[in-house]
Motif scaffolding. Structure first.
Motif, PDB file in Angstrom:
ATOM      1  N   ARG A  15      -6.878  18.338 -12.290  1.00  0.00           N
ATOM      2  CA  ARG A  15      -8.380  17.683 -12.054  1.00  0.00           C
ATOM      3  C   ARG A  15      -8.668  16.333 -11.966  1.00  0.00           C
ATOM      4  O   ARG A  15      -9.737  15.735 -11.919  1.00  0.00           O
ATOM      5  N   ILE A  16      -7.448  15.485 -11.784  1.00  0.00           N
ATOM      6  CA  ILE A  16      -7.623  14.289 -11.944  1.00  0.00           C
ATOM      7  C   ILE A  16      -7.085  13.827 -10.318  1.00  0.00           C
ATOM      8  O   ILE A  16      -6.103  13.961  -9.960  1.00  0.00           O
ATOM      9  N   PRO A  17      -8.170  12.995  -9.658  1.00  0.00           N
ATOM     10  CA  PRO A  17      -7.854  12.816  -8.419  1.00  0.00           C
ATOM     11  C   PRO A  17      -6.736  11.553  -8.285  1.00  0.00           C
ATOM     12  O   PRO A  17      -6.495  10.837  -9.297  1.00  0.00           O
ATOM     13  N   VAL A  18      -5.766  11.695  -7.530  1.00  0.00           N
ATOM     14  CA  VAL A  18      -4.813  10.639  -7.224  1.00  0.00           C
ATOM     15  C   VAL A  18      -4.559   9.995  -5.896  1.00  0.00           C
ATOM     16  O   VAL A  18      -4.800  10.855  -4.777  1.00  0.00           O
ATOM     17  N   PHE A  19      -5.084   8.856  -5.638  1.00  0.00           N
ATOM     18  CA  PHE A  19      -4.712   8.098  -4.503  1.00  0.00           C
ATOM     19  C   PHE A  19      -3.501   7.074  -4.709  1.00  0.00           C
ATOM     20  O   PHE A  19      -3.407   6.268  -5.494  1.00  0.00           O
ATOM     21  N   ALA A  20      -2.436   7.686  -3.818  1.00  0.00           N
ATOM     22  CA  ALA A  20      -1.110   7.185  -4.225  1.00  0.00           C
ATOM     23  C   ALA A  20      -0.047   7.108  -2.713  1.00  0.00           C
ATOM     24  O   ALA A  20      -0.671   7.590  -1.549  1.00  0.00           O
ATOM     25  N   GLY A  21       0.986   6.384  -2.615  1.00  0.00           N
ATOM     26  CA  GLY A  21       1.738   6.404  -1.490  1.00  0.00           C
ATOM     27  C   GLY A  21       1.340   5.359  -0.451  1.00  0.00           C
ATOM     28  O   GLY A  21       0.621   4.302  -1.005  1.00  0.00           O
ATOM     29  N   ASP A  22       1.286   5.898   0.767  1.00  0.00           N
ATOM     30  CA  ASP A  22       0.763   4.753   1.694  1.00  0.00           C
ATOM     31  C   ASP A  22      -0.563   5.167   2.217  1.00  0.00           C
ATOM     32  O   ASP A  22      -0.881   5.061   3.555  1.00  0.00           O
ATOM     33  N   VAL A  23      -1.473   5.492   1.511  1.00  0.00           N
ATOM     34  CA  VAL A  23      -2.844   5.693   1.784  1.00  0.00           C
ATOM     35  C   VAL A  23      -3.714   4.478   2.314  1.00  0.00           C
ATOM     36  O   VAL A  23      -4.630   4.426   2.626  1.00  0.00           O
ATOM     37  N   VAL A  24      -3.045   3.369   1.715  1.00  0.00           N
ATOM     38  CA  VAL A  24      -3.458   2.007   2.273  1.00  0.00           C
ATOM     39  C   VAL A  24      -2.279   1.080   2.813  1.00  0.00           C
ATOM     40  O   VAL A  24      -1.354   1.492   2.564  1.00  0.00           O
ATOM     41  N   PRO A  25      -2.750   0.025   3.731  1.00  0.00           N
ATOM     42  CA  PRO A  25      -1.609  -0.695   4.370  1.00  0.00           C
ATOM     43  C   PRO A  25      -0.905  -1.567   3.546  1.00  0.00           C
ATOM     44  O   PRO A  25       0.365  -1.945   3.941  1.00  0.00           O
ATOM     45  N   ALA A  26      -1.363  -2.154   2.392  1.00  0.00           N
ATOM     46  CA  ALA A  26      -0.648  -2.977   1.553  1.00  0.00           C
ATOM     47  C   ALA A  26      -0.504  -2.414   0.169  1.00  0.00           C
ATOM     48  O   ALA A  26      -1.417  -1.886  -0.448  1.00  0.00           O
ATOM     49  N   LYS A  27       0.543  -3.011  -0.335  1.00  0.00           N
ATOM     50  CA  LYS A  27       0.787  -2.444  -1.897  1.00  0.00           C
ATOM     51  C   LYS A  27       0.143  -3.777  -2.844  1.00  0.00           C
ATOM     52  O   LYS A  27      -0.346  -4.858  -2.256  1.00  0.00           O
ATOM     53  N   LYS A  28      -0.169  -3.460  -4.033  1.00  0.00           N
ATOM     54  CA  LYS A  28      -0.456  -4.348  -5.052  1.00  0.00           C
ATOM     55  C   LYS A  28       0.211  -5.525  -4.898  1.00  0.00           C
ATOM     56  O   LYS A  28       1.395  -5.241  -4.814  1.00  0.00           O
ATOM     57  N   PRO A  29      -0.381  -6.597  -5.011  1.00  0.00           N
ATOM     58  CA  PRO A  29      -1.392  -7.176  -5.497  1.00  0.00           C
ATOM     59  C   PRO A  29      -2.814  -6.855  -4.639  1.00  0.00           C
ATOM     60  O   PRO A  29      -3.742  -7.729  -4.932  1.00  0.00           O
ATOM     61  N   ASP A  30      -2.495  -6.269  -3.401  1.00  0.00           N
ATOM     62  CA  ASP A  30      -3.698  -6.054  -2.606  1.00  0.00           C
ATOM     63  C   ASP A  30      -4.885  -5.503  -3.203  1.00  0.00           C
ATOM     64  O   ASP A  30      -4.315  -4.264  -3.727  1.00  0.00           O
ATOM     65  N   PRO A  31      -5.840  -5.656  -3.103  1.00  0.00           N
ATOM     66  CA  PRO A  31      -6.896  -4.793  -3.891  1.00  0.00           C
ATOM     67  C   PRO A  31      -7.084  -3.180  -3.212  1.00  0.00           C
ATOM     68  O   PRO A  31      -8.019  -2.315  -3.506  1.00  0.00           O
ATOM     69  N   ALA A  32      -6.781  -3.132  -1.971  1.00  0.00           N
ATOM     70  CA  ALA A  32      -7.012  -1.943  -1.000  1.00  0.00           C
ATOM     71  C   ALA A  32      -6.929  -0.774  -1.878  1.00  0.00           C
ATOM     72  O   ALA A  32      -8.018   0.171  -1.672  1.00  0.00           O
ATOM     73  N   ILE A  33      -5.858  -0.455  -2.692  1.00  0.00           N
ATOM     74  CA  ILE A  33      -6.023   0.895  -3.341  1.00  0.00           C
ATOM     75  C   ILE A  33      -7.005   1.187  -4.253  1.00  0.00           C
ATOM     76  O   ILE A  33      -7.679   2.409  -4.308  1.00  0.00           O
ATOM     77  N   TYR A  34      -7.469   0.118  -5.116  1.00  0.00           N
ATOM     78  CA  TYR A  34      -8.510   0.172  -5.972  1.00  0.00           C
ATOM     79  C   TYR A  34      -9.981   0.279  -4.991  1.00  0.00           C
ATOM     80  O   TYR A  34     -10.798   0.792  -5.461  1.00  0.00           O
ATOM     81  N   GLN A  35     -10.011  -0.487  -4.159  1.00  0.00           N
ATOM     82  CA  GLN A  35     -11.268  -0.374  -3.294  1.00  0.00           C
ATOM     83  C   GLN A  35     -11.234   1.068  -2.752  1.00  0.00           C
ATOM     84  O   GLN A  35     -12.485   1.581  -2.709  1.00  0.00           O
ATOM     85  N   LEU A  36     -10.445   1.674  -2.169  1.00  0.00           N
ATOM     86  CA  LEU A  36     -10.475   2.978  -1.703  1.00  0.00           C
ATOM     87  C   LEU A  36     -10.704   3.918  -2.461  1.00  0.00           C
ATOM     88  O   LEU A  36     -11.591   4.729  -2.365  1.00  0.00           O
ATOM     89  N   THR A  37     -10.125   3.839  -3.969  1.00  0.00           N
ATOM     90  CA  THR A  37     -10.518   4.705  -4.987  1.00  0.00           C
ATOM     91  C   THR A  37     -11.989   4.537  -5.510  1.00  0.00           C
ATOM     92  O   THR A  37     -12.725   5.534  -5.667  1.00  0.00           O
ATOM     93  N   ALA A  38     -12.378   3.337  -5.675  1.00  0.00           N
ATOM     94  CA  ALA A  38     -13.778   3.254  -6.054  1.00  0.00           C
ATOM     95  C   ALA A  38     -14.780   3.824  -4.882  1.00  0.00           C
ATOM     96  O   ALA A  38     -15.699   4.424  -5.310  1.00  0.00           O
TER      97      ALA A  38
END
Length: 176
Positions: free
Chosen positions: A64-87
Motif C-alpha cells: 500500500r506504500i508508494p516507493v520511489f527508488a533506484g535510478d528514477v532521478v538522475p542524481a543521488k542524495k544530497p540532490d533533492p530530486a528524489i523528494y521533489q519527484l515524490t512530493a
C-alpha cells in the motif's frame, strides 16, 4: 556486481540479519491508520528498498506504500530530486510533509526540496552535522524499549520514551 550486492542484501534482510529499525512498524501503521500519506523515497536499489519495507511493516502494508527508488532521478542524495519527484507525484503540500532520514545527505536532500526533516541516527551517522533537522533522535522507539535519546530538537515536539504521531506533526510546526 550491483545485482549481486542487491541479492546479498535482500538475503540478509530475509534472514533477519538486518532487522527493521525500532519504531518504524509502529509509526507507519499509526500514520496509515490516521490517514496520512506514507511513501518511501530512496536512491538505493528498488528491490532492496522493497525488501526492507516488507520486512519492517509486512508485505500487505508494504504493497500500500508508494516507493520511489533506484535510478528514477538522475542524481543521488544530497540532490533533492528524489523528494521533489515524490512530493510532485503524490501531490503533497511541502508545508505538511515530513521526511524521516538517517544521514546528512538525506537531510540536505529533504531540506533542498523544501521539506521538514526528522533524523534518526545510526552507528555510521550519529556524529554528522544535523543542524537543519527539526528533530534528531537515536531512533523512533517503541513501548517496552529503552527510552529514545533526543540529540537535538528545533521543533515543538516533546518526545517521551518513544516518538508519536503528535511528535511528528510538531516537527512541521517549527517551520510555521
Amino acid at each position: 556486481m550491483a545485482r549481486a550486492k542487491t541479492e546479498r542484501f535482500r538475503a540478509l534482510v530475509a534472514e533477519g540479519r538486518i532487522p527493521p529499525r525500532p519504531g518504524v512498524h509502529r509509526i507507519i501503521h499509526a500514520a496509515l491508520a490516521a490517514g496520512w500519506a506514507v511513501a518511501v523515497a530512496s536512491t538505493s536499489a528498488e528491490e532492496s528498498v522493497r525488501a526492507v519495507l516488507a520486512t519492517a511493516v509486512g508485505p500487505g502494508t508494504a504493497a500500500r506504500i508508494p516507493v520511489f527508488a533506484g535510478d528514477v532521478v538522475p542524481a543521488k542524495k544530497p540532490d533533492p530530486a528524489i523528494y521533489q519527484l515524490t512530493a510532485d507525484r503524490l501531490g503533497l503540500d511541502p508545508a505538511d510533509t515530513l521526511v524521516i532520514e538517517d544521514s546528512r545527505n538525506g537531510l540536505l536532500a529533504a531540506r533542498g526540496a523544501g521539506l521538514a526533516c526528522l533524523v534518526t541516527v545510526n552507528g555510521y551517522t550519529r556524529d554528522e552535522d544535523f543542524r537543519e533537522a527539526a528533530l534528531v533522535v537515536s531512533e523512533l522507539g517503541d513501548p517496552g524499549r529503552p527510552p529514545i535519546q533526543v540529540l537535538a530538537n528545533r521543533s515543538r515536539a516533546r518526545p517521551g520514551d518513544h516518538l508519536t504521531l503528535d511528535d511528528l506533526r510538531a516537527c512541521l510546526e517549527e517551520r510555521r
